[in-house]
Design a protein around this motif. Structure first.
Motif, PDB file in Angstrom:
ATOM      1  N   THR A  61       0.873  -1.163   0.000  1.00  0.00           N
ATOM      2  CA  THR A  61       0.000   0.000   0.000  1.00  0.00           C
ATOM      3  C   THR A  61       0.915   1.220   0.000  1.00  0.00           C
ATOM      4  N   SER A  63       0.814   4.361   0.345  1.00  0.00           N
ATOM      5  CA  SER A  63       0.751   5.445   1.328  1.00  0.00           C
ATOM      6  C   SER A  63       1.238   5.013   2.708  1.00  0.00           C
ATOM      7  N   SER A  64       1.503   3.731   2.891  1.00  0.00           N
ATOM      8  CA  SER A  64       1.929   3.227   4.189  1.00  0.00           C
ATOM      9  C   SER A  64       3.261   3.848   4.612  1.00  0.00           C
ATOM     10  N   LEU A  89      -3.125   2.565  -3.528  1.00  0.00           N
ATOM     11  CA  LEU A  89      -2.490   3.715  -2.890  1.00  0.00           C
ATOM     12  C   LEU A  89      -2.928   3.875  -1.436  1.00  0.00           C
ATOM     13  N   TYR A  90      -4.248   3.685  -1.171  1.00  0.00           N
ATOM     14  CA  TYR A  90      -4.787   3.942   0.164  1.00  0.00           C
ATOM     15  C   TYR A  90      -5.533   2.756   0.783  1.00  0.00           C
ATOM     16  N   HIS A  91      -5.534   1.595   0.116  1.00  0.00           N
ATOM     17  CA  HIS A  91      -6.211   0.408   0.632  1.00  0.00           C
ATOM     18  C   HIS A  91      -7.701   0.659   0.895  1.00  0.00           C
ATOM     19  N   GLU A 106     -12.978   8.447   4.345  1.00  0.00           N
ATOM     20  CA  GLU A 106     -12.183   8.969   3.236  1.00  0.00           C
ATOM     21  C   GLU A 106     -11.826   7.886   2.218  1.00  0.00           C
ATOM     22  N   TYR A 107     -11.670   6.661   2.699  1.00  0.00           N
ATOM     23  CA  TYR A 107     -11.241   5.564   1.818  1.00  0.00           C
ATOM     24  C   TYR A 107     -12.241   4.420   1.842  1.00  0.00           C
ATOM     25  N   GLU A 120      -5.790   5.731  -8.750  1.00  0.00           N
ATOM     26  CA  GLU A 120      -4.947   5.458  -7.589  1.00  0.00           C
ATOM     27  C   GLU A 120      -4.107   4.191  -7.797  1.00  0.00           C
ATOM     28  N   THR A 124       0.039   3.940  -8.072  1.00  0.00           N
ATOM     29  CA  THR A 124       0.841   2.989  -7.294  1.00  0.00           C
ATOM     30  C   THR A 124       1.773   2.198  -8.208  1.00  0.00           C
TER      31      THR A 124
END
Length: 262
Positions: A61, A63-64, A89-91, A106-107, A120, A124
């Motif tokens: 992921t 963004s982790s 990107l954000y799971h 948000e996700y 997204e 990635t």
């Protein structure tokens, strides 16, 4: 007549022998996958794999913090022929489903559009290519979700990936597997003996077994002990003449070139 029957019998035995060794000339395939880009993957899992010469697939992921703050280490992981794979990107997961209270607003995949998700995912891919230089990539569906508001997004991403891993717990046969929803066994709390029993089943059925790990010795609610994980790795190494341990991209490319996959 006797010689003819004997020859036919031996030919059948030879054919069965070949069928039992049809995973890159091994009895079965075992793929080790690790999700969510955790620190423990760098700190514990990769050293354990490297010590035995085994390779893993890491669904990252992007963004982790364990990814963004340790990019140079992930670059070394890729250089050592482990697979860096796409886990978005954000799971995002579908928060409208039962048991999904952990999904942030948000996700929440239920509020996404296919365009937002594919953008997204492709971002990635670009990030991962900057790390390892590769263009061929595989994907894992966060939470196993393949739909947005009941509509599948699988076709929208097929052009971006060699294959994709799902979460259905099943042994994978070479007989017409779906490359964009390969089954896997999610691991949470099993003992080393239980993990090894899954491998033995794959050996008995001449199948491919995909392990889905998150935490290994901590850092995630879905977790397996380091002891159990290391016990599994040792069994795989001790039986390397019978068990093929490829990365996910290697395994699925093999299925694709064998002509069995769809």
């Amino acid at each position: 007549m006797f010689l003819k029957r004997t020859f036919t019998f031996l030919l059948c035995l030879f054919s069965l022998s070949l069928q039992a060794q049809d995973w890159n000339k091994k009895q079965c395939a075992v793929v080790l996958t690790y999700d969510d880009a955790l620190n423990v993957h760098l700190d514990k899992v990769i050293p354990a794999l490297d010590a035995l010469g085994l390779k893993g697939t890491f669904y990252l992921t992007a963004s982790s913090a364990a990814f963004t703050k340790r990019l140079n280490e992930w670059k070394k992981v890729a250089a050592n022929k482990h697979e860096l794979a796409n886990h978005t990107l954000y799971h995002p997961c579908d928060g409208s489903l039962p048991g999904r209270s952990f999904v942030s607003p948000e996700y929440n995949l239920a509020t996404y559009s296919v365009r937002r998700l594919t953008d997204e995912i492709r971002m990635t891919n670009a990030v991962l290519q900057a790390i390892d230089g590769k263009q061929e990539r595989t994907f894992a569906y966060p939470c196993g979700d393949t739909k947005i508001n009941g509509v599948s997004f699988v076709d929208a991403i097929k052009g971006d990936f060699i294959a994709a891993r799902g979460v259905k717990g099943e042994m994978v046969s070479k007989s017409n597997p779906d490359l964009y929803n390969i089954g896997s066994f999610m691991i949470n709390g099993q003992s080393g003996e239980e993990l090894i029993e899954l491998v033995k089943k794959a050996m008995q059925t001449n199948s491919m077994l995909v392990f889905l790990f998150h935490g290994v010795g901590g850092e995630h609610n879905l977790n397996v002990s380091l002891e159990a994980h290391n016990q599994l790795l040792r069994f795989l190494k001790d039986n390397e003449k019978k068990i093929w341990v490829p990365t996910f991209v290697e395994a699925t490319k093999y299925l694709k070139t064998s002509g069995a996959a769809k």
